[in-house]
Design a protein around this motif. Sequence first.
Motif, PDB file in Angstrom:
ATOM      1  N   ILE A   1       1.383  -1.293  -0.371  1.00  0.00           N
ATOM      2  CA  ILE A   1      -0.256   0.393  -0.456  1.00  0.00           C
ATOM      3  C   ILE A   1       0.578   0.997  -0.185  1.00  0.00           C
ATOM      4  N   ALA A   2       2.220   1.172   0.986  1.00  0.00           N
ATOM      5  CA  ALA A   2       3.017   2.421   1.038  1.00  0.00           C
ATOM      6  C   ALA A   2       3.617   2.662  -0.846  1.00  0.00           C
ATOM      7  N   CYS A   3       3.509   1.606  -1.463  1.00  0.00           N
ATOM      8  CA  CYS A   3       4.410   1.801  -2.739  1.00  0.00           C
ATOM      9  C   CYS A   3       3.326   2.865  -3.654  1.00  0.00           C
TER      10      CYS A   3
ATOM     11  N   ASP B   1       4.367   7.901  -3.942  1.00  0.00           N
ATOM     12  CA  ASP B   1       5.508   8.262  -5.615  1.00  0.00           C
ATOM     13  C   ASP B   1       6.656   8.031  -4.904  1.00  0.00           C
ATOM     14  N   LYS B   2       7.138   8.426  -3.898  1.00  0.00           N
ATOM     15  CA  LYS B   2       8.879   8.072  -3.360  1.00  0.00           C
ATOM     16  C   LYS B   2       8.734   6.516  -2.901  1.00  0.00           C
ATOM     17  N   HIS B   3       9.554   5.783  -2.884  1.00  0.00           N
ATOM     18  CA  HIS B   3       9.200   4.775  -2.910  1.00  0.00           C
ATOM     19  C   HIS B   3      10.409   4.366  -1.501  1.00  0.00           C
ATOM     20  N   ARG B   4      10.800   5.465  -0.468  1.00  0.00           N
ATOM     21  CA  ARG B   4      12.347   5.420   0.711  1.00  0.00           C
ATOM     22  C   ARG B   4      11.631   5.449   1.464  1.00  0.00           C
TER      23      ARG B   4
ATOM     24  N   LYS C   1      15.303  15.616   8.558  1.00  0.00           N
ATOM     25  CA  LYS C   1      16.411  15.703   7.262  1.00  0.00           C
ATOM     26  C   LYS C   1      16.417  15.038   6.576  1.00  0.00           C
ATOM     27  N   SER C   2      15.843  14.145   6.224  1.00  0.00           N
ATOM     28  CA  SER C   2      15.405  12.947   5.325  1.00  0.00           C
ATOM     29  C   SER C   2      14.421  13.604   4.715  1.00  0.00           C
ATOM     30  N   ASP C   3      13.934  13.325   3.343  1.00  0.00           N
ATOM     31  CA  ASP C   3      12.690  13.310   2.353  1.00  0.00           C
ATOM     32  C   ASP C   3      12.395  11.690   2.513  1.00  0.00           C
ATOM     33  N   TYR C   4      11.509  11.307   3.089  1.00  0.00           N
ATOM     34  CA  TYR C   4      10.625  10.145   3.158  1.00  0.00           C
ATOM     35  C   TYR C   4       9.029  10.275   2.440  1.00  0.00           C
ATOM     36  N   GLY C   5       8.931   9.481   1.409  1.00  0.00           N
ATOM     37  CA  GLY C   5       7.576   9.498   0.845  1.00  0.00           C
ATOM     38  C   GLY C   5       6.839   9.098   2.180  1.00  0.00           C
TER      39      GLY C   5
END
Length: 342
Positions: free
Chosen positions: A138-140, A144-147, A202-206
């Motif tokens: 579901i997260a994917c 759009d960003k898969h991190r 500080k991080s670009d999480y989806g």
Amino acid sequence: MRLKRRLFLLCLVCFTLGCSREKVLEKSKPAFVFKGGSVKLDSFPSEFSPFVNRIAELDFIKSPGYVIVPDGEQMYEIVGQMAVIGYEPIFLVDNFGFAEKLTKRFAKTTFFADYKFSENTIEAKLNWVKAKYLAGAIACLITDKHRFAYLGSDTVSSSAFAQINSFALGAKSLDPQAEVDWIKLKMDKETPLAEQLKILQKSDYGLVILGENDQELEQAIEKLKLPFVGFGTDKNKQRLARFYYDYSPLWIRALQDFVLDSLEDSYEYGLEDYCVGLVDYGENLPKEKIFLLDSVLVRVDSSAVFVGPIFDCDDNMRVYYGDTILDTELRFMNWVVKGVRE
């Protein structure tokens, strides 16, 4: 002489049946122990209300006890007193550090816990593996960003490894390049969560995934205005999906078997039993991706999650082509799949 013998045997059978019947009718006086920041007797977290009420209404239950305790020496003494005054059995709903010491000290009391510490401990837990796999997929689908950032306690168990790995495999089933950062938090109330969560800014999480059902943690994530998957029941614009759980089928069956004197070695309920799952993602799911979700649901319903080939973070093949890790083997897991960073 034969007549006397027959009468004796008949009386013996009636006595045995009578004792068995008395055991069935004997009411149980269970206690349920939940983890919290301070001691609250005859109380339980609000999210457990539906399950607790169902238990209290059972006709073979007598005066159930509920207590919220911190995970420490105080917990050990309070739960020990419950055993002393006759609560039986005792459900350790959360994973407590003093559980093993407690169960071994009160060997005549039956305990239900995540792990079989001793002969008087029955393993009783919810199996989150398939629900976490579904969450990864579901997260994917909804980002759009898969991190992703997966938040959990720094007290790591084999269950924690199994859950984050299943989440990662679910994500990688739709995007083989998906990445998951496993962020371990100190949940001891002494280290401010706000300080520990600065890494998220500080991080670009989806998407941020809460591996722990912790109200304070969820509130802290909400303040950061980050999209996340959590456990809360109230509506929140930042929560794109929600885990649900229901302990009552597990507890009811365990208590029935306890009263009937037919306890099994372990009890485990999961996605198939409608005891855990994922909801509230429908409105965030793009219509053009619904067919992908259908394929994931079929896969989760019909097979095991850990099917080879599966590589660990050091690129070693842990599960070979066509092989499967069964649920009973997951209790020994101590490695992370490729794409997970600790």
